[in-house]
Structures are given as structure tokens and as C-alpha cells.
Enzyme design. Structure first.
Site, short mmCIF file in Angstrom:
data_model
loop_
_atom_site.label_atom_id
_atom_site.label_comp_id
_atom_site.label_asym_id
_atom_site.label_seq_id
_atom_site.Cartn_x
_atom_site.Cartn_y
_atom_site.Cartn_z
CG HIS A 163 12.84 4.47 -16.51
ND1 HIS A 163 12.21 3.67 -17.43
CD2 HIS A 163 12.80 5.72 -17.03
CE1 HIS A 163 11.81 4.39 -18.46
NE2 HIS A 163 12.16 5.65 -18.25
CG HIS A 212 11.05 10.39 -17.11
ND1 HIS A 212 9.99 10.38 -17.98
CD2 HIS A 212 11.78 9.28 -17.41
CE1 HIS A 212 10.09 9.32 -18.79
NE2 HIS A 212 11.16 8.64 -18.45
CB CYS A 245 15.46 4.59 -23.61
SG CYS A 245 16.31 5.17 -25.08
CG ASN A 270 8.57 5.20 -17.53
OD1 ASN A 270 8.75 4.51 -18.52
ND2 ASN A 270 8.80 6.49 -17.54
NE ARG A 299 7.96 9.27 -24.67
CZ ARG A 299 9.13 9.06 -24.06
NH1 ARG A 299 10.01 8.23 -24.56
NH2 ARG A 299 9.40 9.69 -22.93
N1 COA Z 1 9.52 11.91 -38.24
C1 COA Z 1 9.46 11.06 -39.28
N2 COA Z 1 10.50 10.64 -39.97
C2 COA Z 1 11.70 11.16 -39.64
C3 COA Z 1 11.85 12.07 -38.59
C4 COA Z 1 10.70 12.45 -37.88
N3 COA Z 1 10.75 13.27 -36.82
N4 COA Z 1 13.14 12.39 -38.49
C5 COA Z 1 13.79 11.72 -39.45
N5 COA Z 1 12.93 10.95 -40.14
C6 COA Z 1 13.22 10.03 -41.23
C7 COA Z 1 13.87 10.69 -42.40
O1 COA Z 1 12.90 11.17 -43.29
C8 COA Z 1 14.67 9.57 -42.99
O2 COA Z 1 13.81 8.73 -43.72
P1 COA Z 1 14.33 7.95 -45.01
O3 COA Z 1 15.41 7.03 -44.54
O4 COA Z 1 13.10 7.25 -45.49
O5 COA Z 1 14.84 9.03 -45.92
C9 COA Z 1 15.12 8.78 -41.77
O6 COA Z 1 14.16 9.09 -40.75
C10 COA Z 1 16.50 9.18 -41.31
O7 COA Z 1 16.56 10.57 -41.17
P2 COA Z 1 17.83 11.35 -40.60
O8 COA Z 1 17.54 12.80 -40.61
O9 COA Z 1 19.06 10.87 -41.30
O10 COA Z 1 17.81 10.95 -39.13
P3 COA Z 1 18.67 9.86 -38.36
O11 COA Z 1 18.67 8.55 -39.06
O12 COA Z 1 19.95 10.48 -37.96
O13 COA Z 1 17.73 9.69 -37.06
C11 COA Z 1 16.28 10.58 -35.38
C12 COA Z 1 17.56 10.74 -36.14
C13 COA Z 1 16.35 11.38 -34.10
C14 COA Z 1 15.13 11.05 -36.21
C15 COA Z 1 16.04 9.09 -35.07
O14 COA Z 1 17.20 8.55 -34.52
C16 COA Z 1 14.91 8.88 -34.11
O15 COA Z 1 13.75 9.11 -34.43
N6 COA Z 1 15.21 8.35 -32.91
C17 COA Z 1 14.22 8.01 -31.93
C18 COA Z 1 14.64 8.49 -30.60
C19 COA Z 1 13.65 8.06 -29.55
O16 COA Z 1 12.46 8.30 -29.64
N7 COA Z 1 14.16 7.38 -28.53
C20 COA Z 1 13.38 6.90 -27.44
C21 COA Z 1 12.84 7.98 -26.58
S1 COA Z 1 14.02 8.86 -25.63
ZN ZN Z 2 11.86 7.16 -19.77
#
Ligand code: COA
Ligand code: ZN
Length: 314
Positions: A205, A203, A236, A245, A12
Site C-alpha cells: 500500500h 502486496h 482494509c 494499494n 476487491r
Molecule cells: N460468507 C457469508 N456469510 C458469512 C461468511 C462467509 N464467508 N462467514 C460468516 N458469515 C455470516 C454468518 O452466516 C453470520 O450471519 P448471521 O449473523 O446472519 O447469522 C455472520 O456472518 C457472522 O458469522 P460468524 O461465523 O459469527 O463470523 P464472525 O462474525 O466472527 O465474522 C468473518 C468472521 C471472518 C466472516 C467476518 O469478520 C468477515 O467476513 N470479515 C471480513 C474480513 C475482510 O474481508 N477484511 C478485509 C480484507 S483483508
Molecule cells: Zn491490501
């Protein structure tokens, strides 16, 4: 000596920042192999938006196809309700919810203010209550690469609020390696005093080379749970300057040498660490996989035998 518990996060935290897609088959094979090493927990993947983290777009398939070893918990990172639904569907053993204690990092990583994240995660906790245990990972607890210092009072405030919602555990994250051992001692002391009933995980890094020193400070304060990443992969994608990490095998090697029991089959883990450069196409930071364990001795050069013989005949 203390029994310590490791959560392996390479597939992850490790993979999410890798430039080249790791094939689904290889992810599954690695999780299966890690399952044989003695980890208490493995963070398999994250149910995030595939646009945000394309590397983990195969999360549903990976969770569906891994071989689950009894006694190992298979956890997943979840940022929102949609992710929680996917995690429940995939029969994750734990949901690891995530938000940041820094407003700027939360906006960068999760695209919303902290308060909105807290509300969204509260709804997730209510939604899954009684079905699956919840852990909350709080990012940037030891400093934010954009804001600088994150006051301990803020960390404790969010920890308190989540504890009040009945979570099973909290992971206190040093997302970009800003923690130092004296700070770790103080934070751990405060956490243990307030949240003795929760599973507390640290956790770290190794961005600035302080990772193992921080692990040691946490162990000395009484922490028994750690996240680590095979090979020292990780970071990240939404934190400037993020890097790996702590390497699981380096931390476990150190702690075992000191007499702690981690439950890990270190030779088996080192074999996996040594396969990473081929899998990823680049060197990885972990050191023990390159140097060998302190117990892995080298033969003396042939000249030594000659010298010994000469000295004996003197
Ligand atoms: N799984 C799958 N798809 C998801 C989802 C999830 N948990 N959450 C949102 N989406 C999709 C939506 O369906 C949408 O898709 P579309 O553009 O095809 O319609 C798109 O993502 C945007 O959705 P929205 O609700 O507007 O979310 P956002 O753009 O504000 O994003 C997060 C918010 C949190 C979902 C996104 O920023 C994210 O996944 N970030 C990753 C954070 C991460 O893992 N960081 C590293 C580890 S700390
Ligand atoms: Zn981390």
C-alpha cells in the site's frame, strides 16, 4: 529483462473501502475490461460476511457473470470455510485465504485469534486439496498500525506453516504502508531463500508514499509477482489509517520504462484508470493517468517555433 506478473485487486481490495456501493453491473464490466489488459490474475471479489464487507455482498453474482478470458486466473479472497464453499461453487480459479501476522489486526479483521484463524484455514486447505490452488495472504507483515513492529520471525513462522500444508503461493502484505525499501530487501531475501518453490507475491500500500520504492526493492531482490490496484484504490476497513494499494498503472509504467516485461497493455489500462473518478464520484491517487506516460509528449508552445526561426537566421 525480467518477466513480471501482476494481480489486479481493484475490485476487491480497492472497492471494499469505498463509501458508496458500486453497482453489480459496473463491477462485472470492470472485471471484464481488466481481463483484456494482460493481467496474470484478477482478484475479483471476496466471499466474506456481507455484514462485514457490504460492498462485496454481490460476490456470487459477480463471479457468475464475468467473462473469463483464457490465460487469466480469477481469484477470490476467502476468510473461512463458508467462504471457501462459496468460492468453489463460483468456480474460482484460486482461493486466496487471508489471516494477519499481528494478533490485534487479526482480532479486528477476522474477529478471532491468529491460532484459531490458522486452524480454520488449515481445514479449508485440507477441504479444497487437489481441487483448486490455494494462495495465502498474510496481512501486516511489515508492521501493524496497532501493535507496531511485527517480527520477521513471526512472518516466517506462519509462512513456514502454510508452506507445510502445500499451498501454491504466499502473498506478503504491507496492509497499511509501513514497509520501507531496506526492510523489503531483507524480507524478500529471506522469503526467496526459504520458499523458492512457492509463488511469492508482494502486496504494497502507498499510505506513506513508499509503495513504488518498495516494488523496486522487491524486484531487485528477485520477486516477480505483485498485487496492484487500478487507480491506487484500496485499504482494509479494519486497519486504522489504511489507504490505497500501489496503483497498478503507475507501477507497470515505472517497470516498463525500466525495460521489464509486465505483459500489460498500458494504454488500455490507463483508459480504465481514467474512468474511475466518474464511477466512484471522487478523484483517485494514481498519477500516470493524470500526467500521461513519459512517452506522451506535449507540443511545444508556439513561441518556441518563432525563437527557433530567429536563432536559425542569426
Ligand atoms: N460468507 C457469508 N456469510 C458469512 C461468511 C462467509 N464467508 N462467514 C460468516 N458469515 C455470516 C454468518 O452466516 C453470520 O450471519 P448471521 O449473523 O446472519 O447469522 C455472520 O456472518 C457472522 O458469522 P460468524 O461465523 O459469527 O463470523 P464472525 O462474525 O466472527 O465474522 C468473518 C468472521 C471472518 C466472516 C467476518 O469478520 C468477515 O467476513 N470479515 C471480513 C474480513 C475482510 O474481508 N477484511 C478485509 C480484507 S483483508
Ligand atoms: Zn491490501
Amino acid at each position: 529483462m525480467t518477466r513480471l506478473f501482476f494481480n489486479e485487486v481493484a475490485t476487491r481490495d480497492g472497492f471494499q473501502i469505498e463509501p458508496a456501493f458500486v453497482p453489480t453491473e459496473a463491477k462485472i464490466a470492470l472485471v471484464d475490461a481488466l481481463g483484456e489488459c494482460g493481467f496474470a490474475k484478477i482478484e475479483v471479489t471476496s466471499f466474506t460476511s456481507p455484514k462485514a464487507i457490504p460492498m462485496l455482498r454481490d460476490a456470487d453474482e459477480v463471479m457468475g457473470r464475468i467473462r473469463r478470458r483464457p490465460g487469466v486466473e480469477y481469484t477470490v479472497l476467502v476468510p473461512n470455510l463458508r467462504g471457501a464453499e462459496r468460492a468453489l461453487e463460483a468456480r474460482a480459479d484460486e482461493l486466496n485465504l487471508v489471516m494477519s501476522t499481528s494478533e490485534t489486526h487479526n482480532l479486528a479483521n477476522l474477529r478471532m485469534p491468529r491460532e484459531k484463524s490458522f486452524e480454520a484455514l488449515s481445514a479449508v486447505i485440507r477441504h479444497v486439496a487437489g481441487r483448486t490452488p490455494v494462495n495465502v495472504s498474510l496481512s501486516t507483515c511489515f508492521g501493524c498500525p496497532m501493535e507496531g513492529e511485527v517480527p520477521l520471525s513471526e512472518v516466517l513462522r506462519y509462512a513456514d506453516r502454510f508452506a507445510g500444508l502445500g499451498v501454491r503461493g504466499l502473498t506478503i502484505c504491507d496492509t497499511t504502508g509501513m514497509a520501507h525499501p531496506a526492510q523489503v530487501s531483507e524480507v524478500c531475501e529471506q522469503l526467496l531463500a526459504r520458499f523458492a518453490g512457492l509463488q511469492l507475491t508482494l502486496h504494497f500500500h502507498n499510505t506513506r508514499g513508499m509503495g513504488l520504492a518498495n516494488v523496486l526493492a522487491a524486484v531487485q531482490a528477485g520477486i516477480v509477482r505483485f498485487d496492484g490496484s487500478l487507480g491506487g484504490l484500496g485499504g482494509c476497513p479494519y486497519a486504522p489509517g489504511a489507504s490505497g494499494n500501489i496503483s497498478s498503472e503507475d507501477a507497470i509504467h515505472m517497470l516498463e520504462a525500466m525495460g521489464h516485461d509486465t505483459g500489460i497493455d498500458l494504454p488500455r489500462l490507463l483508459t480504465l484508470a481514467r474512468q474511475l473518478p466518474d464511477l466512484l464520484g471522487h478523484e483517485v491517487p494514481g498519477q500516470v493517468a493524470k500526467a500521461g506516460r513519459i512517452a506522451d509528449l506535449h507540443p511545444a508552445p508556439p513561441a518556441v517555433a518563432g525563437l527557433r526561426a530567429a536563432l536559425a537566421s542569426d
